[in-house]
Scaffold this motif. Structure first.
Motif, PDB file in Angstrom:
ATOM      1  N   MET A 209      -2.224   1.247  31.167  1.00  0.00           N
ATOM      2  CA  MET A 209      -3.610   1.085  31.195  1.00  0.00           C
ATOM      3  C   MET A 209      -4.225   2.359  31.716  1.00  0.00           C
ATOM      4  O   MET A 209      -3.895   2.874  32.488  1.00  0.00           O
ATOM      5  N   LEU A 210      -5.469   2.636  31.075  1.00  0.00           N
ATOM      6  CA  LEU A 210      -6.048   3.836  31.119  1.00  0.00           C
ATOM      7  C   LEU A 210      -7.649   3.777  31.768  1.00  0.00           C
ATOM      8  O   LEU A 210      -7.966   2.623  31.516  1.00  0.00           O
ATOM      9  N   THR A 211      -7.510   4.404  32.836  1.00  0.00           N
ATOM     10  CA  THR A 211      -9.095   4.574  33.486  1.00  0.00           C
ATOM     11  C   THR A 211      -9.094   5.642  33.862  1.00  0.00           C
ATOM     12  O   THR A 211      -8.334   6.670  34.110  1.00  0.00           O
ATOM     13  N   VAL A 212     -10.546   6.237  33.973  1.00  0.00           N
ATOM     14  CA  VAL A 212     -11.081   7.463  34.309  1.00  0.00           C
ATOM     15  C   VAL A 212     -10.829   7.678  35.771  1.00  0.00           C
ATOM     16  O   VAL A 212     -11.742   6.913  36.489  1.00  0.00           O
ATOM     17  N   LYS A 213     -10.379   8.581  36.170  1.00  0.00           N
ATOM     18  CA  LYS A 213     -10.567   8.913  37.835  1.00  0.00           C
ATOM     19  C   LYS A 213     -11.696   9.992  37.859  1.00  0.00           C
ATOM     20  O   LYS A 213     -12.404   9.738  38.755  1.00  0.00           O
TER      21      LYS A 213
ATOM     22  N   ASN B 294     -15.759  14.259  17.202  1.00  0.00           N
ATOM     23  CA  ASN B 294     -14.160  14.615  17.295  1.00  0.00           C
ATOM     24  C   ASN B 294     -13.278  13.581  17.589  1.00  0.00           C
ATOM     25  O   ASN B 294     -12.697  13.550  18.669  1.00  0.00           O
ATOM     26  N   THR B 295     -13.230  12.437  16.963  1.00  0.00           N
ATOM     27  CA  THR B 295     -12.875  11.193  17.436  1.00  0.00           C
ATOM     28  C   THR B 295     -11.108  11.414  17.280  1.00  0.00           C
ATOM     29  O   THR B 295     -10.406  10.748  17.730  1.00  0.00           O
ATOM     30  N   ASP B 296     -10.860  12.563  16.351  1.00  0.00           N
ATOM     31  CA  ASP B 296      -9.545  12.793  15.916  1.00  0.00           C
ATOM     32  C   ASP B 296      -8.680  13.718  16.909  1.00  0.00           C
ATOM     33  O   ASP B 296      -7.568  13.833  16.799  1.00  0.00           O
ATOM     34  N   ALA B 297      -9.612  14.219  18.156  1.00  0.00           N
ATOM     35  CA  ALA B 297      -8.975  15.038  18.831  1.00  0.00           C
ATOM     36  C   ALA B 297      -8.039  14.694  19.837  1.00  0.00           C
ATOM     37  O   ALA B 297      -8.086  13.422  20.195  1.00  0.00           O
ATOM     38  N   LEU B 298      -7.047  15.378  20.079  1.00  0.00           N
ATOM     39  CA  LEU B 298      -5.952  14.835  21.149  1.00  0.00           C
ATOM     40  C   LEU B 298      -5.787  15.776  22.426  1.00  0.00           C
ATOM     41  O   LEU B 298      -6.186  16.821  22.551  1.00  0.00           O
ATOM     42  N   PHE B 299      -6.050  14.666  23.498  1.00  0.00           N
ATOM     43  CA  PHE B 299      -6.117  15.513  24.754  1.00  0.00           C
ATOM     44  C   PHE B 299      -4.729  15.571  25.526  1.00  0.00           C
ATOM     45  O   PHE B 299      -4.189  14.243  25.419  1.00  0.00           O
ATOM     46  N   ALA B 300      -4.427  16.415  26.389  1.00  0.00           N
ATOM     47  CA  ALA B 300      -3.064  16.468  26.938  1.00  0.00           C
ATOM     48  C   ALA B 300      -3.471  16.157  28.371  1.00  0.00           C
ATOM     49  O   ALA B 300      -4.328  16.709  29.061  1.00  0.00           O
ATOM     50  N   PHE B 301      -2.501  15.374  29.084  1.00  0.00           N
ATOM     51  CA  PHE B 301      -2.603  15.089  30.419  1.00  0.00           C
ATOM     52  C   PHE B 301      -1.180  15.121  30.982  1.00  0.00           C
ATOM     53  O   PHE B 301      -0.342  14.822  30.533  1.00  0.00           O
ATOM     54  N   GLN B 302      -1.204  15.747  32.313  1.00  0.00           N
ATOM     55  CA  GLN B 302      -0.016  15.962  32.908  1.00  0.00           C
ATOM     56  C   GLN B 302       0.161  15.800  34.130  1.00  0.00           C
ATOM     57  O   GLN B 302      -0.824  15.724  35.095  1.00  0.00           O
ATOM     58  N   LYS B 303       1.342  15.249  34.726  1.00  0.00           N
ATOM     59  CA  LYS B 303       1.790  14.820  36.213  1.00  0.00           C
ATOM     60  C   LYS B 303       3.168  15.212  36.286  1.00  0.00           C
ATOM     61  O   LYS B 303       3.953  14.853  35.577  1.00  0.00           O
ATOM     62  N   GLY B 304       3.445  16.239  36.807  1.00  0.00           N
ATOM     63  CA  GLY B 304       4.467  16.957  37.003  1.00  0.00           C
ATOM     64  C   GLY B 304       5.003  17.661  35.861  1.00  0.00           C
ATOM     65  O   GLY B 304       4.400  18.498  34.974  1.00  0.00           O
TER      66      GLY B 304
ATOM     67  N   PHE C 185     -11.078  16.967  34.894  1.00  0.00           N
ATOM     68  CA  PHE C 185     -10.702  15.416  33.891  1.00  0.00           C
ATOM     69  C   PHE C 185      -9.374  15.097  34.490  1.00  0.00           C
ATOM     70  O   PHE C 185      -8.483  15.909  34.502  1.00  0.00           O
ATOM     71  N   ALA C 186      -9.554  13.738  34.877  1.00  0.00           N
ATOM     72  CA  ALA C 186      -8.160  13.108  35.409  1.00  0.00           C
ATOM     73  C   ALA C 186      -8.303  11.655  34.986  1.00  0.00           C
ATOM     74  O   ALA C 186      -9.303  10.959  35.131  1.00  0.00           O
ATOM     75  N   LEU C 187      -7.106  11.240  34.645  1.00  0.00           N
ATOM     76  CA  LEU C 187      -7.089   9.786  34.161  1.00  0.00           C
ATOM     77  C   LEU C 187      -6.134   9.330  34.978  1.00  0.00           C
ATOM     78  O   LEU C 187      -5.225   9.553  35.390  1.00  0.00           O
ATOM     79  N   PHE C 188      -6.083   7.717  35.241  1.00  0.00           N
ATOM     80  CA  PHE C 188      -5.179   7.124  35.860  1.00  0.00           C
ATOM     81  C   PHE C 188      -4.439   6.281  34.508  1.00  0.00           C
ATOM     82  O   PHE C 188      -5.162   5.647  33.802  1.00  0.00           O
ATOM     83  N   ILE C 189      -3.003   6.632  34.560  1.00  0.00           N
ATOM     84  CA  ILE C 189      -2.283   6.160  33.342  1.00  0.00           C
ATOM     85  C   ILE C 189      -1.122   5.347  34.060  1.00  0.00           C
ATOM     86  O   ILE C 189      -0.466   6.179  34.671  1.00  0.00           O
ATOM     87  N   ASN C 190      -0.959   4.204  33.887  1.00  0.00           N
ATOM     88  CA  ASN C 190      -0.082   3.262  34.623  1.00  0.00           C
ATOM     89  C   ASN C 190      -0.150   3.402  35.972  1.00  0.00           C
ATOM     90  O   ASN C 190       0.973   3.784  36.742  1.00  0.00           O
ATOM     91  N   GLU C 191      -1.336   3.646  36.547  1.00  0.00           N
ATOM     92  CA  GLU C 191      -1.504   3.689  38.188  1.00  0.00           C
ATOM     93  C   GLU C 191      -1.038   5.097  38.655  1.00  0.00           C
ATOM     94  O   GLU C 191      -0.750   5.096  39.783  1.00  0.00           O
ATOM     95  N   LYS C 192      -0.755   6.145  37.727  1.00  0.00           N
ATOM     96  CA  LYS C 192      -0.547   7.449  38.241  1.00  0.00           C
ATOM     97  C   LYS C 192      -1.580   8.191  37.647  1.00  0.00           C
ATOM     98  O   LYS C 192      -2.048   8.176  36.661  1.00  0.00           O
ATOM     99  N   VAL C 193      -1.853   9.410  38.554  1.00  0.00           N
ATOM    100  CA  VAL C 193      -2.982  10.204  38.050  1.00  0.00           C
ATOM    101  C   VAL C 193      -2.431  11.387  37.463  1.00  0.00           C
ATOM    102  O   VAL C 193      -1.459  12.025  37.915  1.00  0.00           O
ATOM    103  N   TYR C 194      -2.913  11.462  36.143  1.00  0.00           N
ATOM    104  CA  TYR C 194      -2.763  12.454  35.368  1.00  0.00           C
ATOM    105  C   TYR C 194      -3.857  13.570  35.150  1.00  0.00           C
ATOM    106  O   TYR C 194      -5.095  13.098  34.913  1.00  0.00           O
TER     107      TYR C 194
END
Length: 146
Positions: free
Chosen positions: A1-5, A58-68, A28-37
């Protein structure tokens, strides 16, 4: 599940038709599966919004999020399906939207009225010309336009 942190622009650039919200690390950070990316600008780095329609372009844009070492890519189309993301994005871009004022709307209506009157006057002149030329077919066609 995605939510905006957190969603804050690094900077905002406006163009005639678009607002470009530039993103960077730590903004910019997201909660992805209850972990902050955290956002990492390896793929897309900006969100483009049409200033008139207030829609993301730009609905076709891909954003990258990282945790470790774990990196997840999220498409803009998926992000705009999150209500909180849209609310925050709207608050950021709202001052840059182009809204037609009542004065602009009245100006457009006046122009449309003037153009309509000019067209009617032109048809009347063409009817006069058809009468002078004794062109019955042109006369009948033009009278129907009035």
């Amino acid at each position: 599940m995605l939510t905006v942190k957190m969603l804050k622009p690094y900077y905002i650039k406006t163009e005639n038709d678009y607002v470009r919200i530039i993103l960077a690390y730590q903004y910019f950070a997201l909660f992805i599966n209850e972990k902050v990316y955290q956002f990492v600008p390896t793929k897309a780095k900006e969100i483009q919004i049409n200033r008139r329609t207030q829609k993301v372009v730009n609905t076709d844009a891909l954003f990258a999020f990282q945790k470790g070492k774990d990196v997840i890519q999220v498409a803009m189309s998926e992000l705009i399906s999150i209500p909180d993301f849209l609310l925050q994005l709207n608050e950021i871009a709202k001052p840059y939207y182009i809204n037609e004022t009542e004065e602009e709307i009245n100006f457009k209506n006046e122009n449309a009225t003037i153009i309509s009157e000019l067209e009617q006057e032109n048809i009347k002149r063409l009817i006069d010309q058809a009468l002078d030329d004794r062109n019955r077919a042109a006369f009948e066609r033009l009278v129907e336009l009035l």
